[in-house]
Motif scaffolding. Structure first.
Motif, PDB file in Angstrom:
ATOM      1  N   GLY A  24     -34.139   2.200  -2.730  1.00 19.48           N
ATOM      2  CA  GLY A  24     -33.439   3.081  -3.657  1.00 19.48           C
ATOM      3  C   GLY A  24     -32.084   3.492  -3.125  1.00 19.48           C
ATOM      4  N   PHE A  25     -32.013   3.769  -1.836  1.00 21.06           N
ATOM      5  CA  PHE A  25     -30.721   4.092  -1.224  1.00 21.06           C
ATOM      6  C   PHE A  25     -30.013   2.835  -0.765  1.00 21.06           C
ATOM      7  N   ALA A  26     -30.654   2.017   0.062  1.00 24.59           N
ATOM      8  CA  ALA A  26     -29.998   0.860   0.679  1.00 24.59           C
ATOM      9  C   ALA A  26     -30.314  -0.453  -0.005  1.00 24.59           C
ATOM     10  N   GLN A  27     -31.453  -0.549  -0.635  1.00 19.94           N
ATOM     11  CA  GLN A  27     -31.874  -1.813  -1.249  1.00 19.94           C
ATOM     12  C   GLN A  27     -32.948  -1.532  -2.301  1.00 19.94           C
ATOM     13  N   GLY A  28     -33.328  -2.582  -3.016  1.00 20.49           N
ATOM     14  CA  GLY A  28     -34.371  -2.429  -4.027  1.00 20.49           C
ATOM     15  C   GLY A  28     -33.981  -2.887  -5.410  1.00 20.49           C
ATOM     16  N   ASP A  29     -32.685  -3.193  -5.639  1.00 19.87           N
ATOM     17  CA  ASP A  29     -32.238  -3.674  -6.941  1.00 19.87           C
ATOM     18  C   ASP A  29     -32.560  -5.154  -7.116  1.00 19.87           C
ATOM     19  N   LEU A  30     -32.554  -5.591  -8.367  1.00 22.46           N
ATOM     20  CA  LEU A  30     -32.695  -7.002  -8.704  1.00 22.46           C
ATOM     21  C   LEU A  30     -31.372  -7.525  -9.247  1.00 22.46           C
ATOM     22  N   ASP A  31     -31.058  -8.778  -8.925  1.00 23.63           N
ATOM     23  CA  ASP A  31     -29.861  -9.412  -9.460  1.00 23.63           C
ATOM     24  C   ASP A  31     -30.011  -9.567 -10.966  1.00 23.63           C
ATOM     25  N   GLU A  32     -29.007  -9.161 -11.718  1.00 27.12           N
ATOM     26  CA  GLU A  32     -29.107  -9.159 -13.175  1.00 27.12           C
ATOM     27  C   GLU A  32     -29.216 -10.560 -13.768  1.00 27.12           C
ATOM     28  N   ASP A  33     -28.617 -11.555 -13.105  1.00 26.80           N
ATOM     29  CA  ASP A  33     -28.612 -12.914 -13.640  1.00 26.80           C
ATOM     30  C   ASP A  33     -29.885 -13.690 -13.298  1.00 26.80           C
ATOM     31  N   ARG A  87     -28.860  13.632   5.240  1.00 29.73           N
ATOM     32  CA  ARG A  87     -27.585  13.759   5.948  1.00 29.73           C
ATOM     33  C   ARG A  87     -27.111  12.390   6.447  1.00 29.73           C
ATOM     34  N   GLU A  88     -28.024  11.622   7.003  1.00 29.45           N
ATOM     35  CA  GLU A  88     -27.659  10.295   7.495  1.00 29.45           C
ATOM     36  C   GLU A  88     -27.250   9.382   6.354  1.00 29.45           C
ATOM     37  N   GLN A  89     -27.958   9.428   5.270  1.00 32.30           N
ATOM     38  CA  GLN A  89     -27.628   8.589   4.124  1.00 32.30           C
ATOM     39  C   GLN A  89     -26.266   8.955   3.549  1.00 32.30           C
ATOM     40  N   GLU A  90     -25.979  10.220   3.474  1.00 32.22           N
ATOM     41  CA  GLU A  90     -24.682  10.650   2.944  1.00 32.22           C
ATOM     42  C   GLU A  90     -23.552  10.208   3.858  1.00 32.22           C
ATOM     43  N   ALA A  91     -23.739  10.322   5.175  1.00 33.44           N
ATOM     44  CA  ALA A  91     -22.701   9.898   6.115  1.00 33.44           C
ATOM     45  C   ALA A  91     -22.486   8.390   6.050  1.00 33.44           C
ATOM     46  N   LEU A  92     -23.572   7.622   5.959  1.00 37.46           N
ATOM     47  CA  LEU A  92     -23.469   6.168   5.868  1.00 37.46           C
ATOM     48  C   LEU A  92     -22.845   5.741   4.543  1.00 37.46           C
ATOM     49  N   GLY A 118     -39.104   4.703  -2.357  1.00 37.37           N
ATOM     50  CA  GLY A 118     -38.042   4.498  -3.332  1.00 37.37           C
ATOM     51  C   GLY A 118     -38.165   5.436  -4.520  1.00 37.37           C
ATOM     52  N   GLU A 119     -39.383   5.657  -4.959  1.00 38.71           N
ATOM     53  CA  GLU A 119     -39.581   6.593  -6.069  1.00 38.71           C
ATOM     54  C   GLU A 119     -39.262   8.017  -5.640  1.00 38.71           C
ATOM     55  N   ALA A 120     -39.628   8.349  -4.389  1.00 37.23           N
ATOM     56  CA  ALA A 120     -39.286   9.675  -3.869  1.00 37.23           C
ATOM     57  C   ALA A 120     -37.773   9.853  -3.813  1.00 37.23           C
ATOM     58  N   TYR A 121     -37.056   8.799  -3.402  1.00 34.38           N
ATOM     59  CA  TYR A 121     -35.587   8.862  -3.371  1.00 34.38           C
ATOM     60  C   TYR A 121     -35.038   9.105  -4.775  1.00 34.38           C
ATOM     61  N   ALA A 122     -35.578   8.389  -5.760  1.00 35.66           N
ATOM     62  CA  ALA A 122     -35.108   8.546  -7.141  1.00 35.66           C
ATOM     63  C   ALA A 122     -35.352   9.961  -7.655  1.00 35.66           C
ATOM     64  N   ARG A 123     -36.366  10.603  -7.149  1.00 37.20           N
ATOM     65  CA  ARG A 123     -36.685  11.976  -7.557  1.00 37.20           C
ATOM     66  C   ARG A 123     -35.871  13.003  -6.777  1.00 37.20           C
ATOM     67  N   GLY A 124     -35.126  12.546  -5.789  1.00 37.94           N
ATOM     68  CA  GLY A 124     -34.363  13.470  -4.963  1.00 37.94           C
ATOM     69  C   GLY A 124     -35.190  14.122  -3.874  1.00 37.94           C
ATOM     70  N   GLU A 125     -36.343  13.539  -3.577  1.00 37.89           N
ATOM     71  CA  GLU A 125     -37.245  14.112  -2.576  1.00 37.89           C
ATOM     72  C   GLU A 125     -37.046  13.388  -1.245  1.00 37.89           C
ATOM     73  N   VAL A 126     -35.942  13.692  -0.600  1.00 39.18           N
ATOM     74  CA  VAL A 126     -35.581  13.067   0.666  1.00 39.18           C
ATOM     75  C   VAL A 126     -35.477  14.157   1.720  1.00 39.18           C
ATOM     76  N   GLU A 127     -36.076  13.899   2.895  1.00 43.47           N
ATOM     77  CA  GLU A 127     -36.020  14.874   3.979  1.00 43.47           C
ATOM     78  C   GLU A 127     -34.566  15.183   4.344  1.00 43.47           C
ATOM     79  N   PRO A 128     -34.234  16.444   4.624  1.00 44.35           N
ATOM     80  CA  PRO A 128     -32.839  16.822   4.884  1.00 44.35           C
ATOM     81  C   PRO A 128     -32.167  15.996   5.971  1.00 44.35           C
ATOM     82  N   GLU A 129     -32.850  15.697   7.105  1.00 45.28           N
ATOM     83  CA  GLU A 129     -32.207  14.939   8.171  1.00 45.28           C
ATOM     84  C   GLU A 129     -31.925  13.506   7.743  1.00 45.28           C
ATOM     85  N   VAL A 130     -32.759  12.958   6.868  1.00 48.72           N
ATOM     86  CA  VAL A 130     -32.526  11.612   6.341  1.00 48.72           C
ATOM     87  C   VAL A 130     -31.392  11.647   5.322  1.00 48.72           C
TER      88      VAL A 130
END
Length: 265
Positions: free
Chosen positions: A127-136, A90-95, A76-88
């Motif tokens: 970071g992409f699909a999950q990981g947030d906390l409900d604000e309430d 591409r899939e995340q952007e399409a989804l 998740g931290e790698a995702y936040a830094r923009g350090e995502v493998e190109p093939e992954v």
């Protein structure tokens, strides 16, 4: 801050998982994509043909690959830094761009192929699909919530067993239960609503007439997808589950332990 990926109306992403170019799955895939393209702007991932690597590894942690810690958190931290493998990426952007996800695969050892499991492992990244906390409540946003809400999924699965063998009393087990980890444990977990399974049984016993019938059945179903209702899984924070134990409260389907208890009445 809570965030989610806004899907683009009319976009669909088809993830196809089968190694043989001359398989019945391939013919079903081509017919299905052609039919779906009449109603959606379709992107396609043919995981075997694309050479997708299903193994989640240290490379998915980017510059944090040598840092001790939980793999999911580090990814998740790698995702936040923009350090995502190109093939992954591409899939995340399409989804992220799609309102409909199609997953097509053969049933191998009573589950999806390892290739598709690896797609889930790597693409549904913290970071992409999950990981947030409900604000309430401060609780995780899961099961009907998450960053991929607003999407539907159609699962197309081919099986060598006949329908009776994969029934609740069949020796191979109930197919709905066998795929519960996918429909509920992966898709619903990140907010994607699953439609009813599209199953082709006894694939090895189909003749040419049977194959043509199955191709037509799929194209007919794809044409009617916008009118279909999703399966009504219960949401984690909707009041049916105890927020401490995350188990159903005593008043909901008391005494039952089958997986259908997680569907609302």
């Amino acid at each position: 801050m809570n965030s989610f990926h806004e899907p683009t109306p009319g976009r669909a992403h088809w993830v196809y998982t089968h190694p043989r170019a001359d398989s019945f799955n391939q013919h079903l895939f081509r017919a299905g994509c052609s039919a779906l393209s009449e109603h959606y702007d379709v992107t396609v991932s043919d995981l075997y043909a694309d050479g997708f690597d299903p193994a989640l590894s240290e490379r998915d942690l980017g510059s944090l690959s040598t840092v001790p810690g939980n793999v999911s958190d580090l990814a998740g931290e790698a995702y936040a830094r923009g350090e995502v493998e190109p093939e992954v990426r591409r899939e995340q952007e399409a989804l992220a761009a799609s309102e409909l996800l199609v997953l097509q695969f053969p049933l191998w050892w009573y589950g999806p192929p390892a290739m598709l499991k690896g797609w889930l492992d790597r693409v549904l990244q913290t970071g992409f699909a999950q990981g947030d906390l409900d604000e309430d409540t401060g609780l995780p946003r899961r099961y009907g919530d998450g960053r991929l809400i607003g999407r539907k999924a159609l699962i197309i699965v081919t099986a060598g067993d006949d329908q009776r063998t994969l029934s609740p009393r069949g020796i191979s087990g109930d197919l709905e239960s066998l795929l519960f980890p996918l429909t509920h444990g992966a898709l619903w977990y990140v907010g994607i609503e699953a439609l009813d399974l599209h199953v082709v049984y006894d694939v090895d016993g189909l003749g040419e007439a049977g194959r043509e019938e199955e191709r037509q059945r799929l194209t007919d179903r794809l044409a009617g997808l916008p009118r279909e209702r999703v399966r009504p899984y219960r949401t984690m924070l909707g009041g049916d589950y105890d927020r401490r134990t995350r188990a159903l409260v005593d008043g909901v389907n008391p005494g039952r332990t089958d997986l259908a208890i997680h569907l609302s009445d």
